[in-house]
Write a protein that holds these residues in place. Structure first.
Motif, PDB file in Angstrom:
ATOM      1  N   UNK A 160       0.834  -1.205   0.000  1.00  0.00           N
ATOM      2  CA  UNK A 160       0.000   0.000   0.000  1.00  0.00           C
ATOM      3  C   UNK A 160       0.875   1.264   0.000  1.00  0.00           C
ATOM      4  N   UNK A 161       1.751   1.399  -1.010  1.00  0.00           N
ATOM      5  CA  UNK A 161       2.716   2.513  -0.977  1.00  0.00           C
ATOM      6  C   UNK A 161       2.132   3.876  -1.314  1.00  0.00           C
ATOM      7  N   UNK A 162       0.980   3.922  -2.005  1.00  0.00           N
ATOM      8  CA  UNK A 162       0.472   5.207  -2.504  1.00  0.00           C
ATOM      9  C   UNK A 162      -1.042   5.320  -2.307  1.00  0.00           C
ATOM     10  N   UNK A 163      -1.541   5.346  -1.079  1.00  0.00           N
ATOM     11  CA  UNK A 163      -2.995   5.378  -0.880  1.00  0.00           C
ATOM     12  C   UNK A 163      -3.667   6.621  -1.467  1.00  0.00           C
ATOM     13  N   UNK A 164      -2.993   7.758  -1.438  1.00  0.00           N
ATOM     14  CA  UNK A 164      -3.611   8.977  -1.958  1.00  0.00           C
ATOM     15  C   UNK A 164      -3.641   8.990  -3.490  1.00  0.00           C
ATOM     16  N   UNK A 165      -2.567   8.524  -4.102  1.00  0.00           N
ATOM     17  CA  UNK A 165      -2.578   8.388  -5.554  1.00  0.00           C
ATOM     18  C   UNK A 165      -3.612   7.361  -6.000  1.00  0.00           C
ATOM     19  N   UNK A 166      -3.729   6.272  -5.252  1.00  0.00           N
ATOM     20  CA  UNK A 166      -4.713   5.247  -5.596  1.00  0.00           C
ATOM     21  C   UNK A 166      -6.134   5.799  -5.504  1.00  0.00           C
ATOM     22  N   UNK A 167      -6.375   6.653  -4.523  1.00  0.00           N
ATOM     23  CA  UNK A 167      -7.696   7.273  -4.398  1.00  0.00           C
ATOM     24  C   UNK A 167      -7.963   8.183  -5.589  1.00  0.00           C
ATOM     25  N   UNK A 168      -6.941   8.948  -5.988  1.00  0.00           N
ATOM     26  CA  UNK A 168      -7.080   9.798  -7.167  1.00  0.00           C
ATOM     27  C   UNK A 168      -7.386   8.949  -8.398  1.00  0.00           C
ATOM     28  N   UNK A 169      -6.677   7.838  -8.546  1.00  0.00           N
ATOM     29  CA  UNK A 169      -6.919   6.943  -9.680  1.00  0.00           C
ATOM     30  C   UNK A 169      -8.344   6.413  -9.663  1.00  0.00           C
ATOM     31  N   UNK A 170      -8.867   6.160  -8.474  1.00  0.00           N
ATOM     32  CA  UNK A 170     -10.230   5.661  -8.355  1.00  0.00           C
ATOM     33  C   UNK A 170     -11.279   6.665  -8.764  1.00  0.00           C
ATOM     34  N   UNK A 171     -10.880   7.944  -8.859  1.00  0.00           N
ATOM     35  CA  UNK A 171     -11.804   8.992  -9.292  1.00  0.00           C
ATOM     36  C   UNK A 171     -11.632   9.332 -10.773  1.00  0.00           C
ATOM     37  N   UNK A 172     -10.724   8.646 -11.450  1.00  0.00           N
ATOM     38  CA  UNK A 172     -10.468   8.972 -12.852  1.00  0.00           C
ATOM     39  C   UNK A 172     -10.017   7.763 -13.636  1.00  0.00           C
ATOM     40  N   UNK A 173      -9.068   7.968 -14.543  1.00  0.00           N
ATOM     41  CA  UNK A 173      -8.613   6.915 -15.447  1.00  0.00           C
ATOM     42  C   UNK A 173      -7.121   6.657 -15.268  1.00  0.00           C
ATOM     43  N   UNK A 174      -6.753   5.380 -15.282  1.00  0.00           N
ATOM     44  CA  UNK A 174      -5.364   4.933 -15.223  1.00  0.00           C
ATOM     45  C   UNK A 174      -4.957   4.463 -16.621  1.00  0.00           C
ATOM     46  N   UNK A 175      -3.866   5.014 -17.134  1.00  0.00           N
ATOM     47  CA  UNK A 175      -3.330   4.585 -18.428  1.00  0.00           C
ATOM     48  C   UNK A 175      -2.234   3.552 -18.177  1.00  0.00           C
ATOM     49  N   UNK A 176      -2.434   2.365 -18.725  1.00  0.00           N
ATOM     50  CA  UNK A 176      -1.557   1.233 -18.421  1.00  0.00           C
ATOM     51  C   UNK A 176      -0.399   1.090 -19.397  1.00  0.00           C
ATOM     52  N   UNK A 177      -0.449   1.779 -20.528  1.00  0.00           N
ATOM     53  CA  UNK A 177       0.597   1.654 -21.546  1.00  0.00           C
ATOM     54  C   UNK A 177       1.147   3.023 -21.935  1.00  0.00           C
ATOM     55  N   UNK A 178       1.611   3.773 -20.957  1.00  0.00           N
ATOM     56  CA  UNK A 178       2.272   5.052 -21.206  1.00  0.00           C
ATOM     57  C   UNK A 178       3.779   4.829 -21.127  1.00  0.00           C
ATOM     58  N   UNK A 179       4.512   5.286 -22.146  1.00  0.00           N
ATOM     59  CA  UNK A 179       5.945   5.011 -22.218  1.00  0.00           C
ATOM     60  C   UNK A 179       6.735   6.269 -22.568  1.00  0.00           C
ATOM     61  N   UNK A 180       7.925   6.352 -21.994  1.00  0.00           N
ATOM     62  CA  UNK A 180       8.839   7.437 -22.297  1.00  0.00           C
ATOM     63  C   UNK A 180       9.571   7.107 -23.596  1.00  0.00           C
ATOM     64  N   UNK A 181      10.037   8.123 -24.295  1.00  0.00           N
ATOM     65  CA  UNK A 181      10.753   7.915 -25.551  1.00  0.00           C
ATOM     66  C   UNK A 181      12.273   7.975 -25.383  1.00  0.00           C
ATOM     67  N   UNK A 182      12.746   8.377 -24.215  1.00  0.00           N
ATOM     68  CA  UNK A 182      14.179   8.467 -23.913  1.00  0.00           C
ATOM     69  C   UNK A 182      14.264   8.553 -22.397  1.00  0.00           C
TER      70      UNK A 182
END
Length: 550
Positions: free
Chosen positions: A72-94
């Motif tokens: 349970x490292x990020x309860x506040x971020x998880x709550x934010x995610x529960x109110x919106x959308x989580x993108x599972x395939x976001x990648x950096x280019x460098x």
């Protein structure tokens, strides 16, 4: 530029119909193909709070469901995610700090925006995202880590760390009477707390009646993971779950063609957790007893590494809660879009590696969470393949501003409603330029699709005049700078569906020849489309020309 991109797209799209990369023209489509529409606006335009950390791996966020989620490292971020959308395939280019930040601000790949490594910077005229936001009528501000050398003068307000900045009692360069870079002010406290204090003060004291665009950018959890003392006991009694390949990878992992033909070079590539790399392993930083057996040395070092890292993240998560509470107290929460991301991922012991730079998923996956108060998508997830060239177009689209022609990326706002933008990419481009300069990671490029990852380790430095290197002992011993030593060129291929840990290189398996051919063709196409062809680097071009028919 758009006309050129569209012509390229139309010429190439027919050649890949009904094969793996059926939408090869997607990136060049831009506004002409199903231009996405911003969310329906309230009477008052939405504010945007863009929160970004440094090196926060998706696997260290509970909502991404990795081996660390049970902590349970990020309860506040998880709550934010529960109110919106989580993108599972976001990648950096460098996957390195300055280039990623430059790409986010410009919407361009590294060779175009000129920030291929940590030497690069972005001047006011290239700070496209805040410039375009101001055209849309927004007040712009940036607080925290900047790391792009030049003054962030395109913003209406800034307080930013000099360079990497300090974890404790940090100095900030503050917009005001003094001239950059001498406009410094010292603060007391931990950087995560101070950065949040500054943003909160700005939110409370701003006088403008314009909507705001605030880029709130933490230094944490960048190494060396100096957390606030109040987290000393956090996870003290916990045993952090380990990755499957921490204690060594199978014989089938990787390829000696890409790591070198001799064992010493293989061992010296990358910063290890174990003793594998005798010159750079994280046990040396933690002063782990070198007389311990190898497995015990690795176990102790890994636990120290992850606890320090997660304590920094705990500080970030708690400060995000403070930011959100401020929005609520100021009556802004229901009219503010909140975006959370990191400038790249982080190797947390996977493959026995620490740091980023590698094309491995743990290094290139960026967390990306969006809470939009005007869209009913609470608790939803998207598997759309996005990268950080898309972030500026996406943010601009949210405020009704068109994507400029000079940006490579596209907006993906339809995904917030569960829709897939027309002609979307099927593979995302990656290139790490800085050959063996930091953590000995060799230069490489590749593509990540949903099903496969193709990697080309070309293993040489694009710069003719090399950086000075940090390890003088190597120079004294060999007479050569390590970043001047090429590593053998070679290819790797991974089946991301059946081998998500990327343990088995299947490049030599003949049954994958059609997949390899399709991915190579797409890699060539994207290199040409996005100005990544090395026209200005003849030595690099020669390597690519020689090996693309392997």
């Amino acid at each position: 530029m758009n006309k050129t991109l569209n012509m390229l797209a139309s010429l190439t799209s027919a050649c890949v119909v009904a094969v793996l990369l059926t939408a090869c023209g997607q990136e060049s489509a831009k506004k002409e193909v199903a231009a996405s529409q911003p969310a329906k606006q309230t009477k008052k335009p939405y504010n945007i709070l863009y929160i970004m950390t440094d090196d926060h791996a998706a696997q260290a966020i509970g909502t991404y469901g990795s081996r660390l989620a049970s902590l349970n490292p990020t309860p506040n971020l998880d709550k934010l995610a529960g109110e919106g959308m989580v993108f599972e395939n976001a990648f950096v280019t460098n996957s390195i700090c300055s280039p990623s930040r430059a790409t986010i601000l410009t919407g361009q790949y590294s060779q175009t925006n000129g920030v291929q490594d940590l030497k690069g910077g972005i001047g006011k005229e290239q700070q496209y995202l805040p410039l375009e936001m101001k055209k849309a009528g927004y007040e712009t501000a940036i607080v925290g880590k900047w790391h792009l050398k030049e003054e962030p003068g395109a913003f209406d307000y800034y307080q930013v760390l000099p360079g990497q900045g300090s974890y404790f009692d940090p100095q900030f360069r503050v917009q005001g009477d003094k001239t950059w870079p001498n406009n410094t002010t010292a603060y007391t406290g931990h950087s995560s707390d101070v950065i949040t204090d500054i943003s909160i003060d700005w939110l409370k004291q701003r006088k403008s009646d314009k909507p705001f665009f605030l880029m709130h950018q933490f230094k944490a959890p960048h190494d060396y993971f100096e957390y606030a003392p109040r987290y000393n006991d956090y996870l003290a009694d916990a045993t952090i779950p380990e990755p499957v390949d921490l204690y060594g990878v199978p014989d089938t992992f990787g390829s000696k063609a890409t790591r070198g033909e001799n064992d010493s070079l293989i061992r010296e590539i990358g910063t290890s957790i174990s003793k594998r790399n005798p010159r750079r392993n994280y046990g040396q930083y933690y002063k782990t007893d070198p007389n311990l057996a190898d497995d015990e040395y690795t176990r102790i070092t890994y636990q120290e590494y992850l606890k320090g890292y997660l304590r920094c993240i705990k500080g970030v998560d708690d400060n995000i809660a403070r930011l959100i509470q401020t929005l609520k107290d100021q009556g802004l929460y229901d009219n503010t879009i909140i975006v959370y991301t990191s400038d790249q991922g982080m190797m947390l012991g996977e493959h026995d590696y620490q740091d980023k730079r590698w094309i491995w998923d743990e290094s290139i996956q960026m967390p990306f969470i969006v809470r939009h108060p005007g869209i009913d998508n609470a608790g939803s997830r998207s598997d759309l393949l996005i990268n950080n060239t898309d972030y500026a177009p996406f943010l601009l689209d949210l405020v009704g501003q068109e994507t400029p022609d000079y940006m490579h990326g596209r907006s993906f706002t339809p995904a917030l409603r569960g829709e897939t933008p027309d002609n979307w990419r099927t593979a995302t481009f990656y290139r790490y330029w800085t050959h063996r300069m930091y953590h000995e990671v060799p230069a490489h490029t590749g593509l990540r699709s949903k099903d496969y990852k193709l990697i080309f380790f070309y293993g040489d430095n694009y710069r003719e005049q090399q950086f000075p290197f940090y390890d003088k002992k190597w120079t004294e011993k060999t007479g050569l700078e390590p970043n001047k030593i090429p590593t053998p060129a070679g290819w790797e291929l991974y089946d991301m569906k059946n081998d998500p840990d990327e343990l088995v290189n299947i490049y030599e398996d003949p049954k994958y020849a059609p997949v390899i051919a399709q991915l190579k063709a797409e890699l060539v196409r994207q290199r040409e489309l996005y100005n990544e062809t090395d026209a200005n680097y003849p030595r690099m071009k020669a390597i690519f020309d020689k090996h693309f028919n392997d």
